[in-house]
Design an enzyme around this catalytic site. Structure first.
Site, PDB file in Angstrom:
ATOM      1  N   ASP A  15       0.884  -1.162   0.000  1.00  0.00           N
ATOM      2  CA  ASP A  15       0.000   0.000   0.000  1.00  0.00           C
ATOM      3  C   ASP A  15       0.926   1.218   0.000  1.00  0.00           C
ATOM      4  O   ASP A  15       1.563   1.520   1.014  1.00  0.00           O
ATOM      5  CB  ASP A  15      -0.884  -0.031   1.266  1.00  0.00           C
ATOM      6  N   LYS A  32       2.955  11.260  -3.341  1.00  0.00           N
ATOM      7  CA  LYS A  32       1.901  10.597  -4.122  1.00  0.00           C
ATOM      8  C   LYS A  32       1.022  11.609  -4.866  1.00  0.00           C
ATOM      9  O   LYS A  32       0.505  11.338  -5.944  1.00  0.00           O
ATOM     10  CB  LYS A  32       1.041   9.753  -3.173  1.00  0.00           C
ATOM     11  N   GLU A  53      -7.216   0.645  -4.492  1.00  0.00           N
ATOM     12  CA  GLU A  53      -7.217   0.561  -3.021  1.00  0.00           C
ATOM     13  C   GLU A  53      -8.543   0.017  -2.475  1.00  0.00           C
ATOM     14  O   GLU A  53      -8.536  -0.860  -1.602  1.00  0.00           O
ATOM     15  CB  GLU A  53      -6.889   1.930  -2.413  1.00  0.00           C
ATOM     16  N   ASP A 100     -12.660   5.731   2.951  1.00  0.00           N
ATOM     17  CA  ASP A 100     -11.222   5.774   3.235  1.00  0.00           C
ATOM     18  C   ASP A 100     -10.799   7.210   3.548  1.00  0.00           C
ATOM     19  O   ASP A 100     -10.693   8.049   2.656  1.00  0.00           O
ATOM     20  CB  ASP A 100     -10.479   5.227   1.988  1.00  0.00           C
TER      21      ASP A 100
END
Ligand code: AMP
Length: 590
Positions: free
Chosen positions: A8, A69, A146, A168
């Site tokens: 992840d 990211k 994800e 999330d």
């Protein structure tokens, strides 16, 4: 069989997992599976990744890269010392650190990985992630969404078709997806979110509150002081995390500034209720996205079978309450929300290796543990509303506390019942312990009492009740909170409770729930102990509660409390007066 790891690669934190002994396992070092997604250049020119890099971020912000990211897929470069790096290169440092961790722990050479990305990532962003893998010496077998990974972590062993909402909320990003899982195959039906919303915003709210407090108390403006602000932000995050399991957090920062040559020390108490109202607008924004995701998937909320929580910020209890209010489903959080995506990635990696879909070892509580309260149950006031503290399926060890308030000034003691079960009426659950906290004299009405439950892997439940104003406390331990309770025992307990209930002993009027912002904020009141001199009047009063209006109920309950407290204090004349007032109400109701 060549090993394949699951990664992840997160905005704030990253994790690596692998199938070990048939189970998806996050690879930990020093008991920690989380590697901050930070890359730093030390004073001696060496590159560091993870915690070491994050720790230097305050001191050397220009030599530390955070949240790379966000730049994946772009042409932008970041400077680090005298060099500049592409987002892929910076990400490769993180991936390399994860790969090496996996090699150290498994003792195998690792060259292949499954890496997750958000469902909304474009082709360019996915390609950049692949490249980062290649630079780190990893062949990326598959890029996995994800939410797909999260659903696999929860559902890989379940063959039934299910529709799942994956919520999330991390440090800096919020994603919500609707996924459908059938025969182990996961399809993302819709995905939306906010790239700039997460726990960092909550920290900032607290930090601003602290700045205001310092300005008001000491007439010092620290808003331009970067070092002080970094300390405040760190303290804010710590307090935020504490408030997920406790109703108050104490924030202490010594020597935060100087005023007229004197050191200024910060000391501030933040309550959960206060914190929740500070972040309510952010949470509401996430709920708007949830509704959009449902709309995009052309789905009604009733089509959802399950809600899965992912990301560290979903530990905030208000969030689960909000989702439960909106969808009538209490979200699942059995799997650590920080580790869930990596575990799902490893399950996919295991499949690529030809292993059967591997389940996950969970240490969770099989029962809910709570206490009883006065409140509304299906529109009717009851004295036995069940207030859960530690919910079923919560990961162990678990620590949760709630605040309650006394009913009267001068209240002498508080009765605490500990129940195990799922029924919203505490009477239908199992009473596993009763405790009494004697209060200090002369405490005002609505004095806070904190009730704390701590549950470990072995089913040992520790109960602590604390009078907040004075710190006075009692503790109790239930040694076998998980013990299988047979149906006979259940019936025996029920009839025991019924009997005690009828005889109006100590089991009543524990905690009073006012109408308030949400489940977790309700102002709950703790009871005074019963004196039996006025039993029959109180029994008659109770019998009327079911059909009385909410207003009458409140009045009756207050009078019952008053009588009990006054009788316990041996103030019989005053108790008699309250009894008369109660008689007057009953006259009309009966
Ligand atoms: P993630 O990006 O998923 O690793 O989540 C990181 C965010 O979760 C950070 O903002 C943390 O402060 C936050 N976080 C971690 N644990 C908790 C907690 N117990 N309560 C509230 N927020 C938390």
């Amino acid at each position: 069989m060549e090993p394949i790891i699951g990664i992840d690669l997160g905005t704030t934190n990253s994790e690596v997992a692998f199938i070990m002994d048939g189970k998806s396992t996050v690879l930990m070092e020093n008991d920690n599976g989380i590697v901050p997604s930070c890359v730093g250049l030390g004073a001696d020119g060496t590159m560091s990744v993870g915690t070491a890099a994050r720790n230097q971020a305050t001191l050397y912000p220009d030599k530390t890269v955070l949240s790379i990211k966000r730049l994946m897929g772009s042409q932008e470069k970041v400077a680090l010392g005298n060099d500049s790096y592409t987002p892929q290169e910076i990400s490769a440092f993180i991936l390399k650190a994860l790969k090496e961790r996996a090699q150290r722990i498994t003792g195998q050479t690792i060259t292949k990985a499954v890496i997750t990305t958000p469902a909304y990532f474009t082709d360019a962003q996915r390609q950049a992630t692949r490249e980062a893998g290649e630079i780190a010496g990893l062949t990326v077998i598959r890029i996995l969404n994800e939410p797909t990974a999260a659903a696999l972590a929860y559902e890989s062993a379940d063959a039934h078709a299910r529709t799942i909402l994956v919520y999330d909320l991390g440090g800096g990003t919020f994603d919500v997806s609707i996924v459908r899982i059938e025969d182990g195959v996961v399809e993302v039906l819709s995905s939306t979110g906010d790239n700039h919303l997460g726990g960092d915003d909550f920290d900032l709210e607290i930090e601003n509150r602290l700045l205001e407090h310092i300005e008001k108390e000491y007439s010092i403006d620290l808003s331009e002081d970067t070092i002080a602000r970094a300390r405040l932000r760190h303290a804010a995050e710590k307090a935020k995390i504490e408030l997920s399991s406790a109703p108050y957090a104490a924030i202490e920062e010594d020597h935060i500034a100087k005023k007229d040559g004197m050191d200024v020390h910060l000391s501030y108490e933040l309550s959960r209720v206060d914190f929740q109202s500070m972040i309510e607008h952010h949470l509401q924004k996430t709920m708007d996205s949830v509704n959009k995701a449902l709309k995009d998937a052309a789905m009604l909320p009733s089509a959802l079978d399950k809600i899965i929580l992912v990301g560290g910020s979903t530990r905030i209890p208000r969030l689960s309450a909000m989702l439960e209010d909106s969808f009538g489903i209490f979200p699942n959080q059995e799997i650590d929300p920080d580790l869930c995506v990596a575990m799902g990635a490893a399950i996919q990696a295991g499949r690529e290796m030809g292993l059967d879909s591997a389940g996950i070892l969970l240490d969770i509580t099989p029962y809910t543990f709570g206490t009883s309260a006065i409140g509304e149950l299906d529109g009717v006031m009851t004295e036995t509303l069940f207030v859960p503290l530690i919910r079923r399926n919560t990961k162990l060890p678990a620590v949760k506390s709630e605040v309650f308030w006394t009913v009267f000034s001068g209240q002498e003691r508080v009765q605490i019942e500990v129940y195990q079960g799922e029924d919203r009426d505490a009477v239908n659950n199992i009473l596993i312990g009763t405790y009494r906290l004697d209060l200090s004299p002369h405490q005002p009405e609505s004095s806070p009492v904190i009730l704390k439950y701590e549950l470990d892997f072995n089913g040992i439940l520790k109960i602590t009740a604390i009078e907040k104003n004075t710190g006075k406390q009692i503790t109790g331990v239930i040694e076998n909170a998980f013990s299988e309770i047979s149906q006979d025992t259940v019936s025996a307990s029920k009839s025991k409770i019924d009997k005690v209930w009828e005889s109006l002993d100590d089991l009543d009027l524990d905690l009073d729930l006012d109408t308030a912002i949400d489940d977790s904020d309700e102002k709950k009141q703790v009871p005074a102990e019963t004196d039996d001199a006025f039993e029959s009047l109180i029994a008659r009063a109770r019998a009327t509660l079911e059909n009385a209006s909410a207003e009458d109920c409140e009045e009756i309950i207050n009078l019952i409390e008053e009588i009990k407290t006054l009788a316990a204090d041996k103030k019989l004349d005053e108790a008699q007066k309250s009894a008369q007032a109660l008689e007057d109400i009953l006259f009309y109701l009966e």
